[in-house]
Motif scaffolding. Sequence first.
Motif, PDB file in Angstrom:
ATOM      1  N   ASP A   1       1.639  -9.772  10.598  1.00 22.64           N
ATOM      2  CA  ASP A   1       1.568 -10.174  12.001  1.00 22.64           C
ATOM      3  C   ASP A   1       1.721  -8.957  12.917  1.00 22.64           C
ATOM      4  O   ASP A   1       2.327  -7.945  12.541  1.00 22.64           O
ATOM      5  CB  ASP A   1       2.671 -11.189  12.317  1.00 22.64           C
ATOM      6  N   THR A   2       1.175  -9.075  14.118  1.00 23.76           N
ATOM      7  CA  THR A   2       1.157  -7.944  15.045  1.00 23.76           C
ATOM      8  C   THR A   2       2.554  -7.455  15.388  1.00 23.76           C
ATOM      9  O   THR A   2       2.810  -6.250  15.455  1.00 23.76           O
ATOM     10  CB  THR A   2       0.430  -8.343  16.339  1.00 23.76           C
ATOM     11  N   ALA A   3       3.482  -8.353  15.591  1.00 21.11           N
ATOM     12  CA  ALA A   3       4.835  -7.975  16.003  1.00 21.11           C
ATOM     13  C   ALA A   3       5.743  -7.606  14.844  1.00 21.11           C
ATOM     14  O   ALA A   3       6.909  -7.252  15.058  1.00 21.11           O
ATOM     15  CB  ALA A   3       5.467  -9.116  16.797  1.00 21.11           C
ATOM     16  N   SER A   4       5.238  -7.655  13.627  1.00 21.49           N
ATOM     17  CA  SER A   4       6.081  -7.404  12.455  1.00 21.49           C
ATOM     18  C   SER A   4       5.954  -5.958  12.002  1.00 21.49           C
ATOM     19  O   SER A   4       4.865  -5.386  11.997  1.00 21.49           O
ATOM     20  CB  SER A   4       5.687  -8.339  11.312  1.00 21.49           C
ATOM     21  N   ASP A   5       7.087  -5.373  11.603  1.00 22.26           N
ATOM     22  CA  ASP A   5       7.102  -4.006  11.086  1.00 22.26           C
ATOM     23  C   ASP A   5       7.245  -3.964   9.572  1.00 22.26           C
ATOM     24  O   ASP A   5       7.191  -2.886   8.975  1.00 22.26           O
ATOM     25  CB  ASP A   5       8.261  -3.210  11.715  1.00 22.26           C
ATOM     26  N   THR A   6       7.460  -5.097   8.945  1.00 24.85           N
ATOM     27  CA  THR A   6       7.651  -5.154   7.497  1.00 24.85           C
ATOM     28  C   THR A   6       6.597  -6.057   6.865  1.00 24.85           C
ATOM     29  O   THR A   6       6.095  -6.981   7.491  1.00 24.85           O
ATOM     30  CB  THR A   6       9.056  -5.689   7.154  1.00 24.85           C
TER      31      THR A   6
ATOM     32  N   GLN B   1       3.690 -13.409   4.912  1.00 20.64           N
ATOM     33  CA  GLN B   1       2.676 -12.900   5.827  1.00 20.64           C
ATOM     34  C   GLN B   1       1.419 -12.472   5.082  1.00 20.64           C
ATOM     35  O   GLN B   1       0.305 -12.745   5.520  1.00 20.64           O
ATOM     36  CB  GLN B   1       3.238 -11.721   6.626  1.00 20.64           C
ATOM     37  N   VAL B   2       1.607 -11.786   3.956  1.00 19.57           N
ATOM     38  CA  VAL B   2       0.453 -11.353   3.163  1.00 19.57           C
ATOM     39  C   VAL B   2      -0.363 -12.556   2.706  1.00 19.57           C
ATOM     40  O   VAL B   2      -1.598 -12.546   2.746  1.00 19.57           O
ATOM     41  CB  VAL B   2       0.914 -10.507   1.964  1.00 19.57           C
ATOM     42  N   ALA B   3       0.326 -13.614   2.267  1.00 23.62           N
ATOM     43  CA  ALA B   3      -0.373 -14.817   1.802  1.00 23.62           C
ATOM     44  C   ALA B   3      -1.196 -15.443   2.928  1.00 23.62           C
ATOM     45  O   ALA B   3      -2.348 -15.846   2.715  1.00 23.62           O
ATOM     46  CB  ALA B   3       0.640 -15.819   1.253  1.00 23.62           C
ATOM     47  N   ARG B   4      -0.629 -15.537   4.126  1.00 21.84           N
ATOM     48  CA  ARG B   4      -1.363 -16.118   5.260  1.00 21.84           C
ATOM     49  C   ARG B   4      -2.560 -15.252   5.650  1.00 21.84           C
ATOM     50  O   ARG B   4      -3.632 -15.760   5.944  1.00 21.84           O
ATOM     51  CB  ARG B   4      -0.436 -16.282   6.468  1.00 21.84           C
ATOM     52  N   HIS B   5      -2.371 -13.949   5.658  1.00 24.11           N
ATOM     53  CA  HIS B   5      -3.458 -13.044   6.038  1.00 24.11           C
ATOM     54  C   HIS B   5      -4.510 -12.929   4.938  1.00 24.11           C
ATOM     55  O   HIS B   5      -5.633 -12.474   5.213  1.00 24.11           O
ATOM     56  CB  HIS B   5      -2.893 -11.659   6.369  1.00 24.11           C
ATOM     57  N   LEU B   6      -4.149 -13.303   3.717  1.00 24.79           N
ATOM     58  CA  LEU B   6      -5.086 -13.227   2.597  1.00 24.79           C
ATOM     59  C   LEU B   6      -6.067 -14.397   2.579  1.00 24.79           C
ATOM     60  O   LEU B   6      -7.174 -14.272   2.041  1.00 24.79           O
ATOM     61  CB  LEU B   6      -4.302 -13.179   1.279  1.00 24.79           C
TER      62      LEU B   6
END
Length: 331
Positions: free
Chosen positions: A182-187, A192-197
């Motif tokens: 996510d844009t606001a995430s630094d880690t 998150q990887v699963a959603r973006h995948l």
Amino acid sequence: MTAGRLPWAAMARMAGRRSLAAVPVLVTVTLGVFAVAAASPFDPVTAYAGNAGLTATEENLDQLRANLGADQPFTARWWQWLGSALSGDLGDSTALRRPVTDVIAQRLGWSALLAAAAFAAALLLGTALGVLAARRRGGRFDRWVTSAAYALEAAPAFWLGLLAIWLFALHLGALPAGGLTDTASDTVTPGQVARHLVLPAAVLAATQLPWFLLYARQGVADALDEDHVRGARARGLRERTVLLHHALRSGMLPVLTLIGSRVPELITGALLVETVFSWPGIAAATVQAALAADFSLLAALTVLATAAVLLGNLLSDLLYGLADPRAGFDG
């Protein structure tokens, strides 16, 4: 065939022969990359210098060319690169300003994750739909899925990617449009990887799915007309038993041949999908290397892609030999 009866020795011999045959192929591919680099109108020195090259003197550019080794014949550059590569040094990327090994180590895992998820989804879903379509050839479901398969087969990967972003990310807001987090995430978190995948893997799977669907449909449909399947039906076996235990094994043989032949298309599709979705993989680095005339990185990535194709063909032949002992492992 039980696990204890697998022909490990024959499979190992085939893998050994293919590995030896792959060496001259990989060497020739790297030579071809440097030959193309020498004939290319793109100047790696100008690309490396960037905006500073616009005001640099010819003397400075010549010095930079000598530092990068761009003033040597391509055969000398190739031989030097090959010797370093055999010792584990793939050189430095002029586009990313980092060692090539670091670039590959950082990005290879993300590309493998995307390709594996897309390939598994295409194989499982395409095969399942093809088998269901073969049960009732000419029926409504058969006509619908085959029409959809031909439409997907003709659709460019980048167009499917843009359409998926518009529908699921912009219009519905259900999934992220790209990136790894996510844009606001630094880690980087698994969630998150699963959603973006989801979107890039679905789009890449959609480019491969029609082939598995159509091959599975045709293979199972042909198998249903074979004598041993007709005999199973005549003995009063249930349709599900006939399909899964008699028709499916021989009908799936054409699908196994696709595993190797689809790898080049998978790599090409991944290049486009990773670019559209800003996925930080090897394919995205390939685009950057090509635009910047970064031939050290291109040579390494080309070797990786060629090795993946050769490995895919080997896996396809091994699976085919296991499924049909008559084919053997002599190739």
